[in-house]
Scaffold this motif. Structure first.
Motif, PDB file in Angstrom:
ATOM      1  N   TYR A   1     -16.437  -5.681   4.080  1.00  0.00           N
ATOM      2  CA  TYR A   1     -15.323  -6.178   3.271  1.00  0.00           C
ATOM      3  C   TYR A   1     -15.024  -7.643   3.599  1.00  0.00           C
ATOM      4  O   TYR A   1     -15.427  -8.163   4.643  1.00  0.00           O
ATOM      5  CB  TYR A   1     -14.078  -5.337   3.537  1.00  0.00           C
ATOM      6  CG  TYR A   1     -14.174  -3.898   3.072  1.00  0.00           C
ATOM      7  CD1 TYR A   1     -13.767  -3.530   1.783  1.00  0.00           C
ATOM      8  CD2 TYR A   1     -14.659  -2.895   3.908  1.00  0.00           C
ATOM      9  CE1 TYR A   1     -13.837  -2.209   1.353  1.00  0.00           C
ATOM     10  CE2 TYR A   1     -14.734  -1.572   3.490  1.00  0.00           C
ATOM     11  CZ  TYR A   1     -14.313  -1.238   2.207  1.00  0.00           C
ATOM     12  OH  TYR A   1     -14.394   0.069   1.786  1.00  0.00           O
TER      13      TYR A   1
ATOM     14  N   LEU B   1      -4.622  -3.975  -2.203  1.00  0.00           N
ATOM     15  CA  LEU B   1      -4.639  -3.339  -0.880  1.00  0.00           C
ATOM     16  C   LEU B   1      -5.215  -4.280   0.174  1.00  0.00           C
ATOM     17  O   LEU B   1      -5.629  -3.852   1.250  1.00  0.00           O
ATOM     18  CB  LEU B   1      -5.452  -2.037  -0.939  1.00  0.00           C
ATOM     19  CG  LEU B   1      -4.783  -0.899  -1.718  1.00  0.00           C
ATOM     20  CD1 LEU B   1      -5.756   0.265  -1.894  1.00  0.00           C
ATOM     21  CD2 LEU B   1      -3.515  -0.423  -1.019  1.00  0.00           C
TER      22      LEU B   1
ATOM     23  N   LYS C   1       0.830  -1.213   0.000  1.00  0.00           N
ATOM     24  CA  LYS C   1       0.000   0.000   0.000  1.00  0.00           C
ATOM     25  C   LYS C   1       0.866   1.266   0.000  1.00  0.00           C
ATOM     26  O   LYS C   1       0.455   2.298  -0.530  1.00  0.00           O
ATOM     27  CB  LYS C   1      -0.968   0.021   1.179  1.00  0.00           C
ATOM     28  CG  LYS C   1      -0.362   0.264   2.543  1.00  0.00           C
ATOM     29  CD  LYS C   1      -1.471   0.385   3.581  1.00  0.00           C
ATOM     30  CE  LYS C   1      -0.903   0.709   4.962  1.00  0.00           C
ATOM     31  NZ  LYS C   1      -1.981   0.876   5.971  1.00  0.00           N
TER      32      LYS C   1
ATOM     33  N   ASN D   1      -6.971  -3.126  -8.045  1.00  0.00           N
ATOM     34  CA  ASN D   1      -6.356  -2.176  -7.118  1.00  0.00           C
ATOM     35  C   ASN D   1      -6.798  -2.435  -5.689  1.00  0.00           C
ATOM     36  O   ASN D   1      -5.986  -2.403  -4.754  1.00  0.00           O
ATOM     37  CB  ASN D   1      -6.682  -0.738  -7.531  1.00  0.00           C
ATOM     38  CG  ASN D   1      -5.838  -0.265  -8.707  1.00  0.00           C
ATOM     39  OD1 ASN D   1      -4.952  -0.974  -9.166  1.00  0.00           O
ATOM     40  ND2 ASN D   1      -6.115   0.933  -9.187  1.00  0.00           N
ATOM     41  N   ALA D   2      -8.080  -2.682  -5.507  1.00  0.00           N
ATOM     42  CA  ALA D   2      -8.587  -2.989  -4.163  1.00  0.00           C
ATOM     43  C   ALA D   2      -7.994  -4.307  -3.658  1.00  0.00           C
ATOM     44  O   ALA D   2      -7.659  -4.444  -2.479  1.00  0.00           O
ATOM     45  CB  ALA D   2     -10.111  -3.057  -4.169  1.00  0.00           C
TER      46      ALA D   2
ATOM     47  N   ASN E   1     -12.123   2.499  -3.056  1.00  0.00           N
ATOM     48  CA  ASN E   1     -12.634   2.508  -4.426  1.00  0.00           C
ATOM     49  C   ASN E   1     -13.490   1.295  -4.741  1.00  0.00           C
ATOM     50  O   ASN E   1     -14.353   1.327  -5.608  1.00  0.00           O
ATOM     51  CB  ASN E   1     -11.482   2.590  -5.429  1.00  0.00           C
ATOM     52  CG  ASN E   1     -10.738   1.275  -5.563  1.00  0.00           C
ATOM     53  OD1 ASN E   1     -10.341   0.664  -4.567  1.00  0.00           O
ATOM     54  ND2 ASN E   1     -10.536   0.820  -6.787  1.00  0.00           N
TER      55      ASN E   1
ATOM     56  N   GLU F   1      -7.240   5.428   4.850  1.00  0.00           N
ATOM     57  CA  GLU F   1      -6.085   5.771   5.682  1.00  0.00           C
ATOM     58  C   GLU F   1      -6.349   7.080   6.441  1.00  0.00           C
ATOM     59  O   GLU F   1      -6.032   7.205   7.629  1.00  0.00           O
ATOM     60  CB  GLU F   1      -4.849   5.916   4.792  1.00  0.00           C
ATOM     61  CG  GLU F   1      -3.539   5.987   5.540  1.00  0.00           C
ATOM     62  CD  GLU F   1      -2.959   4.609   5.856  1.00  0.00           C
ATOM     63  OE1 GLU F   1      -1.862   4.556   6.418  1.00  0.00           O
ATOM     64  OE2 GLU F   1      -3.614   3.596   5.528  1.00  0.00           O
TER      65      GLU F   1
ATOM     66  N   SER G   1     -10.493  -1.258   0.554  1.00  0.00           N
ATOM     67  CA  SER G   1     -10.124  -0.020  -0.118  1.00  0.00           C
ATOM     68  C   SER G   1     -11.333   0.903  -0.166  1.00  0.00           C
ATOM     69  O   SER G   1     -12.456   0.489   0.146  1.00  0.00           O
ATOM     70  CB  SER G   1      -9.627  -0.323  -1.537  1.00  0.00           C
ATOM     71  OG  SER G   1      -9.298   0.860  -2.227  1.00  0.00           O
TER      72      SER G   1
ATOM     73  N   SER H   1      -9.875   7.852  -3.676  1.00  0.00           N
ATOM     74  CA  SER H   1     -10.631   6.852  -2.914  1.00  0.00           C
ATOM     75  C   SER H   1      -9.727   5.804  -2.281  1.00  0.00           C
ATOM     76  O   SER H   1     -10.068   5.216  -1.256  1.00  0.00           O
ATOM     77  CB  SER H   1     -11.649   6.159  -3.828  1.00  0.00           C
ATOM     78  OG  SER H   1     -12.624   7.062  -4.279  1.00  0.00           O
ATOM     79  N   LEU H   2      -8.572   5.586  -2.879  1.00  0.00           N
ATOM     80  CA  LEU H   2      -7.621   4.633  -2.314  1.00  0.00           C
ATOM     81  C   LEU H   2      -6.985   5.183  -1.038  1.00  0.00           C
ATOM     82  O   LEU H   2      -6.507   4.417  -0.194  1.00  0.00           O
ATOM     83  CB  LEU H   2      -6.535   4.314  -3.340  1.00  0.00           C
ATOM     84  CG  LEU H   2      -7.019   3.730  -4.677  1.00  0.00           C
ATOM     85  CD1 LEU H   2      -5.861   3.646  -5.666  1.00  0.00           C
ATOM     86  CD2 LEU H   2      -7.642   2.369  -4.500  1.00  0.00           C
TER      87      LEU H   2
END
Length: 429
Positions: free
Chosen positions: A251, A288, A192, A284-285, A294, A222, A292, A217-218
């Motif tokens: 999630y 991570l 990340k 992408n999610a 997104n 955080e 995430s 959004s990524l």
């Protein structure tokens, strides 16, 4: 379609169980024609399945806080083995953006912990000395008015010549590789940081007009953790999902032992080399660790209906106050109409002048009110709320099965056509 008294009783029992906080009623009780709705929706859905817009889907519509329609169509895959069920769990893709990080950002704004018009670098220090980013605000980011580039394909950082780089991906878990992203695939915990560095270095256009970008959004999870001092997913559960009675929304559903069936997405020939099922589709999610801003959320139609009904009620649901009405109004209004930017803060909005367009050009349905809002997802999901019409529209499908190249959901305007049915369905029809 409900075709007999027995089916009606079974349907009613399910709705009372799954939608206890949103009562079931028939369309006629809210002034709509049930026969017209059933005939039109069935016709659109059957055409969509025949044309392989998706192998199956479900549609839930609520009017005046009551569920008036919830039906399932087709199968999970084209082999016609597993029928779509009303309590199936779907990969929500970009719908995550308005159901995951956005309510947290709304709450922090409401509490005075986030300023929409202050430089975003107040909350993300890495941008303080970035010439092209140091003046960007959270309002601009949420309204896609910042000039940020649309996307970065982080998968290209971990795949070389069709093989996964061992420095980033392992087949067994360890202390440094504890983020599971599929069966037998673990990503380096610190990957990340590479994602954040690439976003920090990404290009920004000088043209401050509407350009959709998912990069910020990524970062949002955080920031939410930094401000709240709490784990991002725990914060969402405590502040929003549990108070709303959302039992599946969250999630990493594969780790939660739900009795509900999770609907598969794409046959991945590049990354996972198998059918993506139970783990997030978005690469992408996935990189991570499946968590995430997104993408990455999974849930049922009934859970999404509760969330969107709360927003339709301007922040309240079944006696619980989640937001102040002013907060919902601020985030769901068009932010930059002078730039022909239809977006709210995080929320998508109808095209400007949408009511003047026909069904082939409109987004979403032509008759939705300018006050309405929602979001779509790449996997074939779409959720929309219209406070003026008191209508909540939840559509879930896996249009990316077997491949994301299947685009007839767009070519046939399936979702706008379905949505328009409920605006046309007056008792005179």
């Amino acid at each position: 379609m409900i075709k007999s008294a027995i089916q009606f009783v079974v349907f009613l029992v399910f709705c009372q169980w799954a939608c206890a906080q949103m009562p079931y009623t028939n369309p006629e009780s809210v002034g709509l024609n049930g026969d017209y709705i059933n005939t039109q929706v069935d016709s659109i859905m059957q055409l969509a399945i025949k044309e392989q817009a998706f192998p199956g889907a479900q549609l839930l519509v609520a009017k005046q806080g009551q569920i008036i329609f919830h039906e399932a169509y087709g199968y999970h895959t084209y082999d016609s083995i597993n029928k779509v069920s009303l309590n199936d769990i779907y990969d929500l893709a970009s719908v995550t953006k308005i159901v995951g990080p956005l309510p947290a950002l709304m709450k922090l704004y409401e509490e005075g912990k986030l300023d929409l018009d202050a430089p975003f670098n107040n909350y993300w220090n890495a941008w303080k000395h970035k010439k092209t980013k140091k003046h960007i605000t959270l309002r601009e980011l949420l309204a896609h008015q910042s000039g940020m580039q649309p996307y970065i394909v982080f998968l290209s950082r971990v795949v070389k010549n069709g093989k996964l780089k061992k420095r980033f991906i392992k087949t067994e878990a360890s202390k440094r590789f504890s983020n599971q992203i599929y069966e037998g695939i673990y990503v380096k915990n610190r990957f990340k940081n590479k994602v954040f560095r690439n976003i920090n270095r990404s290009k920004v256009s000088n043209d401050k007009t509407y350009k959709y970008s998912g990069l910020a959004s990524l970062i949002y999870p955080e920031i939410i953790e930094n401000i709240t001092g709490e784990n991002y997913t725990d914060y969402l559960q405590k502040q929003f999902y549990k108070p709303l009675g959302c039992e599946t929304l969250g999630y990493l559903p594969k780790t939660k032992n739900f009795k509900n069936t999770i609907v598969p997405t794409e046959n991945d020939s590049v990354f996972r080399k198998t059918l993506t099922h139970g783990w997030v589709h978005d690469e992408n999610a996935a990189l991570l660790g499946g968590i995430s801003g997104n993408a990455g959320l999974f849930g049922t139609a009934t859970d999404l209906a509760k969330y969107m009904q709360m927003l339709t009620n301007f922040g309240t649901f079944n006696g619980n106050t989640i937001f102040k009405p002013a907060t919902v109004r601020e985030f769901t209004k068009i932010q930059y109409p002078e730039n022909n930017n239809r977006r709210g803060l995080g929320f998508d909005k109808p095209l400007i002048g949408n009511d003047t367009l026909n069904i082939t050009k409109a987004y979403p349905a032509p008759q939705v009110s300018p006050e309405s809002f929602g979001h779509s997802g790449f996997t074939g999901t779409f959720i929309w709320a219209d406070p003026k019409a008191e209508l909540v529209f939840i559509f879930l499908s896996n249009r990316v099965y077997p491949s994301r190249s299947h685009r007839n959901i767009y070519n046939l305007n399936i979702r706008p056509k379905l949505q328009q049915v409920f605006y046309n369905a007056t008792l005179t029809n």
